[in-house]
Design a protein around this motif. Structure first.
Motif, mmCIF file in Angstrom:
data_model
loop_
_atom_site.group_PDB
_atom_site.id
_atom_site.type_symbol
_atom_site.label_atom_id
_atom_site.label_comp_id
_atom_site.label_asym_id
_atom_site.label_seq_id
_atom_site.Cartn_x
_atom_site.Cartn_y
_atom_site.Cartn_z
ATOM 1 N N GLN A 128 -14.578 -15.214 55.651
ATOM 2 C CA GLN A 128 -15.758 -15.245 56.852
ATOM 3 C C GLN A 128 -15.598 -16.993 57.069
ATOM 4 O OE1 GLN A 128 -17.666 -14.341 59.582
ATOM 5 N NE2 GLN A 128 -17.725 -12.630 58.145
ATOM 6 N N LYS A 129 -15.278 -17.134 58.320
ATOM 7 C CA LYS A 129 -14.945 -18.480 58.592
ATOM 8 C C LYS A 129 -15.928 -19.286 59.025
ATOM 9 C CE LYS A 129 -9.954 -17.662 59.353
ATOM 10 N NZ LYS A 129 -9.584 -18.423 58.106
ATOM 11 N N HIS A 130 -16.923 -18.515 59.493
ATOM 12 C CA HIS A 130 -17.912 -19.238 60.404
ATOM 13 C C HIS A 130 -19.248 -19.520 59.833
ATOM 14 C CE1 HIS A 130 -15.247 -18.400 63.564
ATOM 15 N NE2 HIS A 130 -15.059 -17.208 63.180
ATOM 16 N N PHE A 131 -19.461 -19.477 58.289
ATOM 17 C CA PHE A 131 -20.562 -19.900 57.753
ATOM 18 C C PHE A 131 -20.931 -21.349 58.186
ATOM 19 C CE2 PHE A 131 -19.786 -16.702 54.386
ATOM 20 C CZ PHE A 131 -21.048 -15.716 54.871
ATOM 21 N N ALA A 132 -22.196 -21.689 58.693
ATOM 22 C CA ALA A 132 -22.554 -22.936 58.954
ATOM 23 C C ALA A 132 -22.598 -23.855 57.843
ATOM 24 C CB ALA A 132 -23.714 -23.181 59.867
ATOM 25 N N TYR A 133 -22.839 -23.159 56.622
ATOM 26 C CA TYR A 133 -23.187 -24.190 55.653
ATOM 27 C C TYR A 133 -23.239 -23.161 54.317
ATOM 28 C CZ TYR A 133 -25.374 -27.239 52.228
ATOM 29 O OH TYR A 133 -25.820 -27.872 51.053
ATOM 30 N N LEU A 134 -22.758 -23.218 53.302
ATOM 31 C CA LEU A 134 -22.986 -22.643 51.979
ATOM 32 C C LEU A 134 -22.794 -23.262 50.692
ATOM 33 C CD1 LEU A 134 -21.489 -18.978 51.648
ATOM 34 C CD2 LEU A 134 -20.961 -20.396 49.816
ATOM 35 N N GLU A 135 -23.898 -23.295 49.816
ATOM 36 C CA GLU A 135 -23.935 -23.887 48.394
ATOM 37 C C GLU A 135 -23.482 -22.743 47.558
ATOM 38 O OE1 GLU A 135 -27.429 -25.803 47.620
ATOM 39 O OE2 GLU A 135 -27.395 -27.196 49.248
ATOM 40 N N ILE A 136 -23.009 -22.710 46.379
ATOM 41 C CA ILE A 136 -22.864 -21.894 45.471
ATOM 42 C C ILE A 136 -23.360 -22.615 44.055
ATOM 43 C CG2 ILE A 136 -21.293 -20.540 44.069
ATOM 44 C CD1 ILE A 136 -19.514 -19.797 46.167
ATOM 45 N N GLU A 137 -24.553 -21.733 43.514
ATOM 46 C CA GLU A 137 -24.982 -22.143 42.095
ATOM 47 C C GLU A 137 -24.643 -21.007 41.142
ATOM 48 O OE1 GLU A 137 -29.143 -22.333 42.680
ATOM 49 O OE2 GLU A 137 -29.236 -24.108 43.555
ATOM 50 N N ASP A 138 -23.820 -21.713 40.114
ATOM 51 C CA ASP A 138 -23.104 -20.686 39.213
ATOM 52 C C ASP A 138 -24.229 -20.623 38.016
ATOM 53 O OD1 ASP A 138 -21.709 -19.229 37.715
ATOM 54 O OD2 ASP A 138 -20.204 -20.562 37.247
ATOM 55 N N ASP A 139 -24.640 -19.428 37.814
ATOM 56 C CA ASP A 139 -25.594 -19.271 36.594
ATOM 57 C C ASP A 139 -25.062 -17.964 35.648
ATOM 58 O OD1 ASP A 139 -27.110 -21.315 36.977
ATOM 59 O OD2 ASP A 139 -28.792 -20.148 38.067
ATOM 60 N N THR A 140 -23.683 -17.845 35.680
ATOM 61 C CA THR A 140 -22.922 -16.868 35.171
ATOM 62 C C THR A 140 -22.773 -17.380 33.592
ATOM 63 O OG1 THR A 140 -20.708 -17.390 36.015
ATOM 64 C CG2 THR A 140 -21.883 -15.807 37.045
ATOM 65 N N ALA A 141 -22.084 -16.375 32.889
ATOM 66 C CA ALA A 141 -21.566 -16.619 31.773
ATOM 67 C C ALA A 141 -20.321 -15.809 31.394
ATOM 68 C CB ALA A 141 -22.623 -16.257 30.601
ATOM 69 N N VAL A 142 -19.393 -16.364 30.746
ATOM 70 C CA VAL A 142 -18.236 -15.574 30.585
ATOM 71 C C VAL A 142 -18.625 -14.475 29.603
ATOM 72 C CG1 VAL A 142 -15.819 -15.875 29.483
ATOM 73 C CG2 VAL A 142 -16.737 -17.789 30.876
ATOM 74 N N GLU A 143 -17.737 -13.291 29.962
ATOM 75 C CA GLU A 143 -17.821 -12.058 29.163
ATOM 76 C C GLU A 143 -16.673 -12.565 27.933
ATOM 77 O OE1 GLU A 143 -18.885 -8.034 28.181
ATOM 78 O OE2 GLU A 143 -19.717 -9.694 29.209
ATOM 79 N N ILE A 144 -17.198 -12.548 26.791
ATOM 80 C CA ILE A 144 -16.290 -12.995 25.794
ATOM 81 C C ILE A 144 -16.023 -11.516 24.907
ATOM 82 C CG2 ILE A 144 -15.902 -14.498 23.704
ATOM 83 C CD1 ILE A 144 -17.812 -16.449 24.961
ATOM 84 N N PRO A 145 -14.680 -11.451 24.551
ATOM 85 C CA PRO A 145 -14.681 -10.163 23.910
ATOM 86 C C PRO A 145 -14.904 -10.469 22.319
ATOM 87 C CG PRO A 145 -12.868 -10.393 25.124
ATOM 88 C CD PRO A 145 -13.636 -11.610 25.194
ATOM 89 N N GLU A 146 -15.562 -9.488 21.593
ATOM 90 C CA GLU A 146 -15.818 -9.626 20.307
ATOM 91 C C GLU A 146 -14.699 -10.058 19.380
ATOM 92 O OE1 GLU A 146 -18.569 -10.141 18.729
ATOM 93 O OE2 GLU A 146 -19.722 -10.015 20.814
ATOM 94 N N SER A 147 -13.588 -9.371 19.675
ATOM 95 C CA SER A 147 -12.092 -9.736 19.068
ATOM 96 C C SER A 147 -11.769 -11.313 18.875
ATOM 97 C CB SER A 147 -11.238 -8.728 19.736
ATOM 98 O OG SER A 147 -10.960 -9.211 21.022
ATOM 99 N N LEU A 148 -12.028 -12.030 20.313
ATOM 100 C CA LEU A 148 -11.628 -13.066 20.491
ATOM 101 C C LEU A 148 -12.588 -13.922 19.547
ATOM 102 C CD1 LEU A 148 -9.825 -14.980 21.873
ATOM 103 C CD2 LEU A 148 -11.567 -15.132 24.019
ATOM 104 N N ILE A 149 -13.863 -13.676 19.554
ATOM 105 C CA ILE A 149 -14.934 -14.495 18.477
ATOM 106 C C ILE A 149 -14.401 -14.224 17.161
ATOM 107 C CG2 ILE A 149 -16.937 -14.462 17.693
ATOM 108 C CD1 ILE A 149 -18.099 -13.533 20.442
ATOM 109 N N ALA A 150 -13.909 -13.052 16.791
ATOM 110 C CA ALA A 150 -13.611 -12.860 15.305
ATOM 111 C C ALA A 150 -12.379 -13.515 14.947
ATOM 112 C CB ALA A 150 -13.597 -11.267 14.966
ATOM 113 N N ALA A 151 -11.452 -13.652 15.991
ATOM 114 C CA ALA A 151 -10.064 -14.262 15.532
ATOM 115 C C ALA A 151 -10.080 -15.679 15.458
ATOM 116 C CB ALA A 151 -9.239 -13.953 16.810
ATOM 117 N N ASN A 152 -11.400 -16.513 15.588
ATOM 118 C CA ASN A 152 -11.420 -18.013 15.334
ATOM 119 C C ASN A 152 -12.596 -18.147 14.341
ATOM 120 O OD1 ASN A 152 -12.501 -20.772 15.827
ATOM 121 N ND2 ASN A 152 -10.427 -20.809 16.844
ATOM 122 N N PRO A 153 -12.141 -18.763 12.981
ATOM 123 C CA PRO A 153 -13.398 -18.890 12.095
ATOM 124 C C PRO A 153 -14.423 -19.963 12.683
ATOM 125 C CG PRO A 153 -11.146 -19.269 10.993
ATOM 126 C CD PRO A 153 -11.034 -18.998 12.557
#
Length: 358
Positions: free
Chosen positions: A298-323
């Motif tokens: 959409q090329k015609h937004f006059a103005y747009l701000e993005i606020e990122d309040d997300t978190a990364v979905e972290i697989p439990e396997s990735l957590i378990a793999a690093n002490p």
């Protein structure tokens, strides 16, 4: 109308060019409003026409020219807390059909309209009392009151007025300013009253439609309707992200939600919540990619701000793999009662930072 706030800084994060364009847009829309007011008997401005700390001489000259274009319309202005009489901004505006109320309660009679217009101005930015207890009502005419103030049950530095005081005044209609949200036309005792809200939004704390009230007022009657002003509006929307979404899909979702609220030329602040995919570690790059895709979607937004309040979905396997990561995660497994949300947030932020580094 009320609360125009000419030349006030914008609360949106406009760059210099965007701010200049918005100021010019407001002047164009004010010109259109003045053309409409040419058909009216009265134009009531209930304070804060200007922001006296920032107003430019060119803006004062512009408003003078606009008022001069409608000499047949009687204009009544009360100075508000942002443009009090002490600022001097109204010194050059008064003429035979432009009336600025003094610091004490006063009225102007219009015999040809059988109307008496009462009003009182802010002398200084703070006025901790109403400043009067009654109006010198004309018994046979329509009585109007133009007032910049704060309807409240408590204390206020902005001319507080209690509802029972408002009801006791006996005016047929009370044109109010100071509150930036349209109140609807209400009734207190025998008086109709309304806040029209801010004339034009200046940031994301003034979202949606803004405008003026127009219509007919006579003794014992107020037939007024809210007239939205044209031009760009501010919208705040929240978009829920899913970890399985691609950035392309998310950009399309943002555009669809935005355009369901407003138009292509409006201003948007988008708050992203939820989870983003485990492959999207770098928050800044992720937001930049969304913004780039939105330009394609959409090329015609006059103005747009993005606020990122997300978190990364972290697989439990990735957590378990690093002490180190696993030990950190275990610190948050048993949060104290009442602090579950805080612990969850801290865990997500910490894991995101740790995994990005290891």
């Amino acid at each position: 109308m009320a609360d125009v706030h000419f030349d006030t800084p914008f609360s949106a994060r406009f760059d210099e060019r965007q701010a200049r364009m918005r100021r010019n847009e407001m002047k164009n829309e004010f010109s259109a409003l003045i053309r409409q007011a040419a058909a009216a008997d009265l134009l009531l401005i209930a304070g804060d026409l200007f922001d006296s700390s920032y107003v430019r001489e060119e803006t004062l000259a512009f408003v003078r020219r606009k008022f001069d274009e409608i000499p047949q319309t009687e204009i009544f202005i009360t100075a508000g807390n942002h443009d009090p009489l002490s600022s001097g901004v109204y010194a050059s505006l008064e003429n035979v059909h432009v009336h600025v109320f003094p610091k004490e309660l006063a009225y102007f009679d219009l015999p040809e309209l059988e109307t008496r217009v009462h009003g009182i101005s802010f002398q200084e930015p703070h006025m901790e009392t109403l400043g009067f207890t009654s109006l010198d009502l004309h018994p046979d005419w329509c009585n109007l009151l133009v007032l910049h103030g704060d309807i409240t049950g408590g204390e206020s530095m902005y001319r507080p007025i209690r509802m029972q005081e408002l009801a006791a005044l006996g005016a047929d209609y009370i044109a109010l300013g100071h509150i930036h949200k349209y109140s609807g036309v209400q009734r207190a005792g025998g008086s109709f009253y309304a806040y029209p809200g801010v004339w034009k939004g200046r940031g994301f704390d003034e979202c949606g439609d803004s405008g003026v009230l127009a219509g007919m007022v006579s003794k014992g009657l107020a037939e007024l309707s809210f007239q939205p002003t044209a031009g760009k509006r501010f919208f705040h929307l929240e978009v829920s992200c899913q970890p399985e979404q691609s950035v392309q899909e998310l950009a399309e979702q943002i555009a669809e939600q935005a355009l369901s609220m407003g138009g292509e030329t409006d201003f948007y602040r988008v708050r992203l919540v939820g989870k983003r995919g485990a492959n999207l570690w770098n928050r800044e790059l992720w937001v930049q990619e969304i913004e780039d895709l939105l330009l394609q979607v959409q090329k015609h937004f006059a103005y747009l701000e993005i606020e990122d309040d997300t978190a990364v979905e972290i697989p439990e396997s990735l957590i378990a793999a690093n002490p180190l990561v696993r030990t950190f995660a275990e610190c948050f497994e048993e949060p104290p009662e009442g602090e579950e949300e805080l612990y969850t947030m801290a865990r997500e932020i910490g894991l995101e930072a740790l995994i990005e580094k290891v």
